[in-house]
Design a protein around this motif. Structure first.
Motif, PDB file in Angstrom:
ATOM      1  N   SER B  73       0.758  -1.202  -0.113  1.00  0.00           N
ATOM      2  CA  SER B  73      -0.046  -0.064   0.002  1.00  0.00           C
ATOM      3  C   SER B  73       1.064   1.148  -0.019  1.00  0.00           C
ATOM      4  O   SER B  73       0.445   2.394  -0.700  1.00  0.00           O
ATOM      5  N   PRO B  74       1.883   1.227   0.832  1.00  0.00           N
ATOM      6  CA  PRO B  74       2.682   2.592   0.461  1.00  0.00           C
ATOM      7  C   PRO B  74       3.138   3.213  -0.943  1.00  0.00           C
ATOM      8  O   PRO B  74       3.112   4.111  -1.199  1.00  0.00           O
ATOM      9  N   PHE B 109      -2.688  -1.015   7.917  1.00  0.00           N
ATOM     10  CA  PHE B 109      -3.284  -0.239   7.189  1.00  0.00           C
ATOM     11  C   PHE B 109      -4.354  -0.835   6.225  1.00  0.00           C
ATOM     12  O   PHE B 109      -5.486  -0.269   6.225  1.00  0.00           O
ATOM     13  N   ALA B 112      -7.321  -2.356   7.635  1.00  0.00           N
ATOM     14  CA  ALA B 112      -8.260  -1.554   7.882  1.00  0.00           C
ATOM     15  C   ALA B 112      -9.351  -1.336   6.743  1.00  0.00           C
ATOM     16  O   ALA B 112     -10.321  -1.071   6.762  1.00  0.00           O
ATOM     17  N   GLU B 113      -8.412  -1.020   5.442  1.00  0.00           N
ATOM     18  CA  GLU B 113      -9.098  -0.609   4.413  1.00  0.00           C
ATOM     19  C   GLU B 113     -10.083  -2.077   3.918  1.00  0.00           C
ATOM     20  O   GLU B 113     -11.174  -1.925   3.594  1.00  0.00           O
ATOM     21  N   GLU B 416      -7.483   5.277  13.857  1.00  0.00           N
ATOM     22  CA  GLU B 416      -7.362   5.352  12.397  1.00  0.00           C
ATOM     23  C   GLU B 416      -6.103   6.333  12.147  1.00  0.00           C
ATOM     24  O   GLU B 416      -5.765   6.231  11.115  1.00  0.00           O
ATOM     25  N   GLU B 417      -5.998   7.461  13.024  1.00  0.00           N
ATOM     26  CA  GLU B 417      -5.114   8.467  12.498  1.00  0.00           C
ATOM     27  C   GLU B 417      -3.827   7.880  12.276  1.00  0.00           C
ATOM     28  O   GLU B 417      -2.769   8.222  11.931  1.00  0.00           O
ATOM     29  N   LEU B 419      -2.837   4.647  12.022  1.00  0.00           N
ATOM     30  CA  LEU B 419      -2.431   3.674  11.020  1.00  0.00           C
ATOM     31  C   LEU B 419      -2.356   4.440   9.592  1.00  0.00           C
ATOM     32  O   LEU B 419      -1.512   4.328   8.942  1.00  0.00           O
ATOM     33  N   LYS B 420      -3.148   5.859   9.504  1.00  0.00           N
ATOM     34  CA  LYS B 420      -2.861   6.624   8.195  1.00  0.00           C
ATOM     35  C   LYS B 420      -1.206   7.342   8.633  1.00  0.00           C
ATOM     36  O   LYS B 420      -0.706   7.368   7.279  1.00  0.00           O
ATOM     37  N   LEU B 423       1.393   4.996   7.408  1.00  0.00           N
ATOM     38  CA  LEU B 423       1.423   4.339   6.070  1.00  0.00           C
ATOM     39  C   LEU B 423       2.233   5.559   5.184  1.00  0.00           C
ATOM     40  O   LEU B 423       2.918   5.506   4.460  1.00  0.00           O
ATOM     41  N   LEU B 424       1.784   6.856   5.499  1.00  0.00           N
ATOM     42  CA  LEU B 424       2.119   8.014   4.962  1.00  0.00           C
ATOM     43  C   LEU B 424       3.816   8.197   5.305  1.00  0.00           C
ATOM     44  O   LEU B 424       4.536   8.598   4.260  1.00  0.00           O
TER      45      LEU B 424
END
Lengths: 444, 444
Positions: B73-74, B109, B112-113, B416-417, B419-420, B423-424
């Protein structure tokens, strides 16, 4: 300059001729129009009554849905996966159930679905089309509305071809409206005869309106015209209807000569990949049509066909099916797909000077889409995110002609629960007829 | 009987052998399992510590995603629409960037999606696969995890084929875990030689684990094996790897003899229509494989391929592409498509006795989906709504083994924040390498 609304932050995908992206950018709206767009910081000469924060968003032109039958939403999901659904199910169901009240209520419901997924303009073909026009005008949606012409007694016509008069009346009564334009919509080459197609071509010229028609969609249509004329398109060329006025929908059974002919006559193409695939039809040579020079836009088709009225789903499928058809990964890039759903659609509807990109002077038809969600992150390429990753759930705000129709995910033009209740009422009333028709189809 | 959770109201689509639908229905969960399911009213003998209202919802088995590389995903959205992306972009990028921390964070991440779009089980193939297993176990997700085997030094192996030992270690260390099972994942017939394929087939037998491999996906792969062996599949048959243990992913370049061979060897098929279409590949003859008797499930493939990890998008495209391939509207009904995404997937992973339908005795892997939204209404046919209309945004609750991973649209297993943010961070660290590789691809 004092403007009404300033959208600040986020990546502004202008879709203009230079593919400009301002990240972070600003966009200023005054009245119904965009008056300025550029990179942050906002010029000190610009002030606004209202500022909207668009950081962590994409700001893009609203989608242009080039082919719909939005009033069919009460029937969505019925008689799926059955052959000959159009003649055995849809035509008799419509004859029995379609009334002005259903068309208005169902249209308003479907406009809500479209707005919530980023669409700001649609081109529709149906019966009692004046009700579709009223629903669009009442909600603040931009639309091209086409009264259907068929060679049988339609739900709104007691005799064949009465749709022609109704279409001309529609065009007369909405002349000059800022959001609504009318066209005439002969249903298809197999439901409108050669003489009436010629008459429609000349009436459209006389009243200066577009024509919308299903073209080369059906195998039986191809089988009927190909032996004598070579193809449906070559048959149509005899009638004078192939012109820049024609929005030809589907365009599936085309050979190389047809693609050249369409481009030469400057026919516009409304490509509906989700609908075509669900019906088991061939993949439209949309990339070849565009390459040959034809204007190509995207459409959902009606709620029975798609079944989604969400153009995002269509934008995402369009490049995939073209790549599949041509066995090439490198054609129809994400950027090209997004262009087709916005500027391409505007060209198909003859609205390219009004909408389709974010530029000073154009109407403020805008979608603001949050990208800080699990299905979007990370963003390496704005266009790839927009086309391959976004979903309807990410759309936060939608403006049409400078007015919010969706604000922070809430509809501004109607009460959501009331829209749903009225749609369900019409669905409920249709249930018995749907069941009867479905049974008759299985029995045969 | 006292149970832990009672789900009441809504339409319960069991996907059992009799296609039972209870509308309105109830479903009782005790511990990790379903203990009862039926039509309302709830039997007086049944009581529950907790009751969940599911009216205006569909209650369905969670989706089984039969093929993923969730840790990618990255990199999602990078190097789109470029030919030879696997060898020119993905392999070198992975070699440079893939580390255990990235694999763990990115996996969490993507889980979660997947959970937010109704998936309750996935089958994955990657490097540092133990990190994928930990992310799944930590979140409460069900997974089949496969360490990749390749004939070159991989991100987690200094020498070719070291993945074999890593895969066996993985299988040993997760033996008996209630949610996690391991498999061995030879990458493809063009990256693992004949001798090692035979070795892997016999190791899989010895350790009683499945094998997951990309099969007949690439044109160059077909071109390499077809001249001498007739096809990729007939080549593979020499190695002994074609067996009920094999989860063959993609399966695009197949002739009639291959379809028969796959069915005869009882090979399992992980069909990834969104990924294949986006790459411009042929459409897998999935309907023909299923018709011949092969077990077929659906997969998203990795976040670079799809690009969505949302199996709902895949369920919706599956029947459309099969109808397109066969030019028949009447094949792969909505009901059949939903079955393929749930029971079909369970069979592919060898978990058909554990998951895939809502029946007493099976694990409580459940999605509860709200249908009172503009994209779903009205409902004339539950299966048509589920397959053609639903979107990820409609998923309200997700349970795996009786435990909520999504509750009223909120993740229960992580912030959630955070996880994001993680990932970022990995996406940001990869940006320079991505840019360098993309530039080198354009230059050539």
């Amino acid at each position: 300059m004092e403007c009404d609304l300033l959208i600040e932050g986020g990546a502004i995908l202008t879709l203009d001729a230079r593919w400009r992206v301002f990240d972070p950018g600003y966009l200023a709206v005054k009245g119904s129009r965009i008056v300025d767009v550029g990179p942050l910081p906002v010029p000190p000469t610009l002030s606004a009554a209202k500022v909207l924060d668009a950081s962590q968003c994409l700001v893009m032109p609203g989608y242009v849905n080039t082919h719909t039958h939005i009033a069919m939403s009460p029937f969505r999901g019925a008689a799926e996966d059955m052959p000959d659904r159009l003649t055995r199910f849809i035509f008799p169901l419509e004859k029995a159930m379609v009334r002005p009240e259903l068309v208005y209520d169902a249209s308003l419901f479907t406009i809500a679905e479209m707005v919530r997924s980023g669409t700001t303009c649609f081109a529709d073909m149906y019966y009692f089309e004046e009700e579709v026009a009223h629903a669009a005008a009442d909600s603040g949606m931009r639309a091209l509305v086409g009264e259907t012409v068929v060679d049988f007694a339609a739900p709104d016509c007691s005799a064949p071809y009465q749709g022609i008069d109704r279409a001309i009346q529609l065009a007369e009564s909405w002349k000059g409206h800022p959001l609504i334009k009318a066209c005439i919509a002969p249903h298809a080459p197999y439901t409108v005869d050669e003489g009436h197609l010629a008459q429609i071509a000349s009436l459209a010229e006389q009243h200066d309106i577009p024509i919308m028609m299903h073209v080369a969609e059906m195998d039986f249509e191809h089988a009927r015209f190909a032996p004598e004329h070579g193809s449906v398109l070559r048959y149509l060329d005899r009638t004078g209807i192939l012109s820049p006025r024609l929005i030809a929908t589907h365009m599936l059974f085309l050979d190389d000569a047809d693609i050249e002919l369409a481009a030469k006559r400057r026919v516009k193409v409304a490509h509906c990949p989700v609908s075509n695939a669900k019906s088991g039809r061939p993949i439209c040579p949309a990339w070849r049509l565009a390459y040959a020079g034809a204007a190509v836009g995207l459409g959902t088709d009606g709620p029975l066909s798609g079944n989604t009225m969400d153009l995002q789903t269509v934008v995402s499928l369009y490049p995939k099916l073209q790549k599949t058809r041509e066995h090439r990964r490198d054609i129809v890039s994400a950027r090209e797909a997004l262009w087709t759903a916005t500027q391409g659609g505007a060209r198909v509807l003859g609205l390219e000077d009004t909408i389709g990109s974010l530029e000073a002077g154009k109407e403020a038809d805008i979608q603001i889409v949050e990208i800080n969600d699990f299905n979007c992150l990370p963003v390496h390429d704005w266009y790839a995110t927009a086309v391959y990753a976004l979903q309807a759930q990410n759309v936060r705000d939608v403006l049409i002609a400078g007015r919010f129709l969706l604000q922070n995910r809430h509809l501004t033009f109607a009460a959501e629960e009331e829209l749903k209740a009225r749609l369900l009422l019409h669905a409920q009333r249709s249930r018995e007829m749907i069941a009867a028709l479905q049974t008759s189809m299985v029995d045969r």
